[in-house]
Design an enzyme around this catalytic site. Structure first.
Site, PDB file in Angstrom:
ATOM      1  N   ASN A  32       0.837  -1.223   0.000  1.00 38.02           N
ATOM      2  CA  ASN A  32       0.000   0.000   0.000  1.00 38.02           C
ATOM      3  C   ASN A  32       0.864   1.263   0.000  1.00 38.02           C
ATOM      4  O   ASN A  32       0.371   2.369   0.130  1.00 38.02           O
ATOM      5  CB  ASN A  32      -0.958   0.007   1.201  1.00 38.02           C
ATOM      6  N   SER A 125       9.042 -12.241  14.711  1.00 37.78           N
ATOM      7  CA  SER A 125      10.164 -11.478  15.260  1.00 37.78           C
ATOM      8  C   SER A 125      10.619 -12.062  16.588  1.00 37.78           C
ATOM      9  O   SER A 125       9.822 -12.628  17.332  1.00 37.78           O
ATOM     10  CB  SER A 125       9.716 -10.011  15.468  1.00 37.78           C
ATOM     11  N   TYR A 150       3.419  -3.713  19.130  1.00 37.03           N
ATOM     12  CA  TYR A 150       4.014  -4.309  17.913  1.00 37.03           C
ATOM     13  C   TYR A 150       4.377  -5.770  18.190  1.00 37.03           C
ATOM     14  O   TYR A 150       3.966  -6.672  17.461  1.00 37.03           O
ATOM     15  CB  TYR A 150       5.261  -3.529  17.468  1.00 37.03           C
ATOM     16  N   LYS A 154       2.791  -9.656  16.742  1.00 32.91           N
ATOM     17  CA  LYS A 154       3.529 -10.808  16.194  1.00 32.91           C
ATOM     18  C   LYS A 154       3.159 -12.078  16.959  1.00 32.91           C
ATOM     19  O   LYS A 154       2.974 -13.144  16.388  1.00 32.91           O
ATOM     20  CB  LYS A 154       5.037 -10.553  16.260  1.00 32.91           C
ATOM     21  N   PHE A 219      22.019   4.198  23.526  1.00 29.07           N
ATOM     22  CA  PHE A 219      21.049   4.146  24.623  1.00 29.07           C
ATOM     23  C   PHE A 219      21.532   3.208  25.738  1.00 29.07           C
ATOM     24  O   PHE A 219      21.207   2.031  25.778  1.00 29.07           O
ATOM     25  CB  PHE A 219      19.688   3.672  24.108  1.00 29.07           C
TER      26      PHE A 219
HETATM   27  C1  WQD Z   1      19.241  -2.145  18.597  1.00 28.44           C
HETATM   28  C2  WQD Z   1      20.152  -1.673  19.727  1.00 28.44           C
HETATM   29  C3  WQD Z   1      19.173   0.041  21.096  1.00 28.44           C
HETATM   30  C4  WQD Z   1      19.052   3.157  18.041  1.00 28.44           C
HETATM   31  C5  WQD Z   1      13.609  -3.567  17.008  1.00 28.44           C
HETATM   32  C6  WQD Z   1      12.345  -4.356  17.101  1.00 28.44           C
HETATM   33  C7  WQD Z   1      12.500  -5.649  16.349  1.00 28.44           C
HETATM   34  C8  WQD Z   1      12.903  -5.332  14.940  1.00 28.44           C
HETATM   35  C9  WQD Z   1      14.223  -4.557  14.928  1.00 28.44           C
HETATM   36  C10 WQD Z   1      11.018  -5.103  13.477  1.00 28.44           C
HETATM   37  C11 WQD Z   1      19.388  -1.458  21.031  1.00 28.44           C
HETATM   38  C12 WQD Z   1      20.402   0.555  20.356  1.00 28.44           C
HETATM   39  C13 WQD Z   1      19.241   1.947  18.691  1.00 28.44           C
HETATM   40  C14 WQD Z   1      19.828   4.289  18.431  1.00 28.44           C
HETATM   41  C15 WQD Z   1      20.932   2.928  20.074  1.00 28.44           C
HETATM   42  N1  WQD Z   1      11.905  -4.563  14.310  1.00 28.44           N
HETATM   43  N2  WQD Z   1      20.175   1.845  19.682  1.00 28.44           N
HETATM   44  N3  WQD Z   1      20.749   4.128  19.441  1.00 28.44           N
HETATM   45  O1  WQD Z   1      15.110  -2.506  19.378  1.00 28.44           O
HETATM   46  O2  WQD Z   1      16.694  -4.490  19.009  1.00 28.44           O
HETATM   47  O3  WQD Z   1      14.642  -4.291  17.638  1.00 28.44           O
HETATM   48  O4  WQD Z   1      13.974  -3.340  15.678  1.00 28.44           O
HETATM   49  O5  WQD Z   1      10.901  -6.245  13.166  1.00 28.44           O
HETATM   50  O6  WQD Z   1      11.282  -6.329  16.355  1.00 28.44           O
HETATM   51  O7  WQD Z   1      12.116  -4.685  18.450  1.00 28.44           O
HETATM   52  O8  WQD Z   1      16.497  -2.709  17.254  1.00 28.44           O
HETATM   53  O9  WQD Z   1      17.965  -1.154  16.032  1.00 28.44           O
HETATM   54  O10 WQD Z   1      16.136  -0.196  17.524  1.00 28.44           O
HETATM   55  O11 WQD Z   1      18.123  -1.253  18.571  1.00 28.44           O
HETATM   56  O12 WQD Z   1      21.776   2.820  20.990  1.00 28.44           O
HETATM   57  O13 WQD Z   1      19.696   5.417  17.893  1.00 28.44           O
HETATM   58  O14 WQD Z   1      20.694  -0.398  19.375  1.00 28.44           O
HETATM   59  O15 WQD Z   1      19.165   0.523  22.423  1.00 28.44           O
HETATM   60  O16 WQD Z   1      20.239  -1.828  22.089  1.00 28.44           O
HETATM   61  P1  WQD Z   1      15.751  -3.476  18.452  1.00 28.44           P
HETATM   62  P2  WQD Z   1      17.151  -1.252  17.285  1.00 28.44           P
END
Ligand code: WQD
Length: 338
Positions: A32, A125, A150, A154, A219
């Site tokens: 979409n 996921s 989210y 799943k 983070f």
């Molecule tokens: C990874 C690590 C953050 C951004 C999520 C969903 C998962 C999938 C992938 C869809 C963490 C750190 C992140 C930043 C940071 N999504 N980080 N600074 O949260 O493991 O997974 O996305 O399918 O289902 O849950 O991925 O890339 O957001 O974070 O330090 O600007 O990087 O704290 O430790 P996450 P992420």
């Protein structure tokens, strides 16, 4: 052999379309365009030389879904990616996530049951596992209460499919639980196109390096890990795409042991945030401007996959490394910003 890919112009969907075409499948895409752009179709075509059929359709429109399957009842397999996937957004707007991720799954699955061959691959996921100390995590680890709407969509999605498979023996389905997909196709003709400020780590790193963002916030630096930052299983999107083709083939060749199976799709290796940053600096030769800040709510400390089942039963194994993925992400970022 015609295969339907919903969300096929999205990040993982588009890479899977390329690998399906590489294996000789005829692909039809439904999207979409809410979280992708029509240019992705050109990128796919440029890579494979074959333009997939594309139908712009919102799967929330039940009647349109029914009409689609009436016109395309020769579809032999469905790979269902179409869903919203931003964890933070789902907390702010849960109903949008339940409507878009759950209702659409029900509408598509109902139509799959009307096909001669009912083969259905579901994009799940590792989020379904929540925080666990059983690492590496295997498929029979308990699914914990979701940390976000989210993640809940799943979990609910997997249960909907499992319950349906129990009473529909002709329906054959596989759920693939992804870990952290990163990177882009080596041609740099398709890749991740985050809308607005990237929520995920790797696109934020490459956008910082190219100058779109000023600084990466890491983070949390006080987690109980080797360097204090969170650990994830980062998998190259091309390896992930190939897993979908192998899973589909398993169903088409009727090699599945039961009519509902679940596989972790990860590398089996955990990498910390700072290890990812170091990989980027090594690969790009650039110093990344980052700062360690407070933890992000909802982050699990560490998660990475037990991949034995996917390796030995599905017959799939990740081949590309973290550096390969980071290098491809950087090449893609440079290409879309040149
Ligand atoms: C990874 C690590 C953050 C951004 C999520 C969903 C998962 C999938 C992938 C869809 C963490 C750190 C992140 C930043 C940071 N999504 N980080 N600074 O949260 O493991 O997974 O996305 O399918 O289902 O849950 O991925 O890339 O957001 O974070 O330090 O600007 O990087 O704290 O430790 P996450 P992420």
């Amino acid at each position: 052999m015609k295969v339907l890919v919903t969300g096929g112009l999205g990040y993982i969907g588009s890479h899977t379309v390329v690998e399906l075409q590489n294996e000789g499948y005829e692909v039809i895409i439904i999207d979409n365009l809410s979280n992708s752009s029509i240019e992705v179709l050109d990128g796919i075509t440029a890579i494979t030389g074959i333009k997939p059929q594309f139908v712009k359709l919102d799967l929330k429109e039940k009647q349109q879904v029914e009409d689609f399957f009436k016109r395309h009842n020769d579809v032999r397999g469905v790979i269902h990616f179409a869903a919203n996937k931003a964890v933070g957004e789902s907390v702010e707007n849960p109903l949008m996530y339940y409507e878009n991720n759950v209702n659409t799954l029900v509408y598509v699955l109902k139509e799959v049951l009307s096909l001669k061959q009912q083969n259905f691959i579901f994009s799940s996921s590792c989020t379904v596992y929540g925080q666990t100390d059983q690492l590496p995590i295997s498929e029979n680890a308990p699914v914990q209460a979701a940390q976000s709407p989210y993640g809940n969509t799943k979990q609910i999605g997997e249960e909907i499919i499992m319950d349906t498979c129990k009473v529909k023996p002709d329906l054959n389905s596989i759920s693939l639980r992804y870990f952290n997909p990163i990177g882009a196709h080596p041609s740099a003709k398709i890749g991740e196109l985050p809308i607005g400020v990237p929520q995920n780590l790797v696109p934020f790193i490459t956008q910082t390096a190219i100058g779109i963002r000023t600084q990466l916030s890491v983070f949390g630096g006080d987690y109980p890990t080797s360097d204090g930052t969170c650990i994830r299983d980062y998998i190259h999107v091309v390896d992930l795409a190939k897993a979908h083709v192998i899973a589909l083939k398993r169903l088409l060749d009727q090699k599945n042991k039961t009519n509902y199976e679940v596989f972790n799709i990860g590398t089996g290796k955990g990498s910390s945030v700072l290890e990812v940053v170091n990989s980027f600096e090594k690969i790009s030769g650039k110093n990344l401007n980052y700062k360690i800040v407070d933890r992000r709510k909802g982050d699990v400390i560490a998660i990475y996959a037990e991949t034995k089942k996917a390796n030995e039963i599905l017959g799939w194994k990740a081949e590309l490394t973290l550096d390969d993925a980071i290098g491809s992400a950087w090449k893609w970022e440079q290409r879309i910003n040149n």
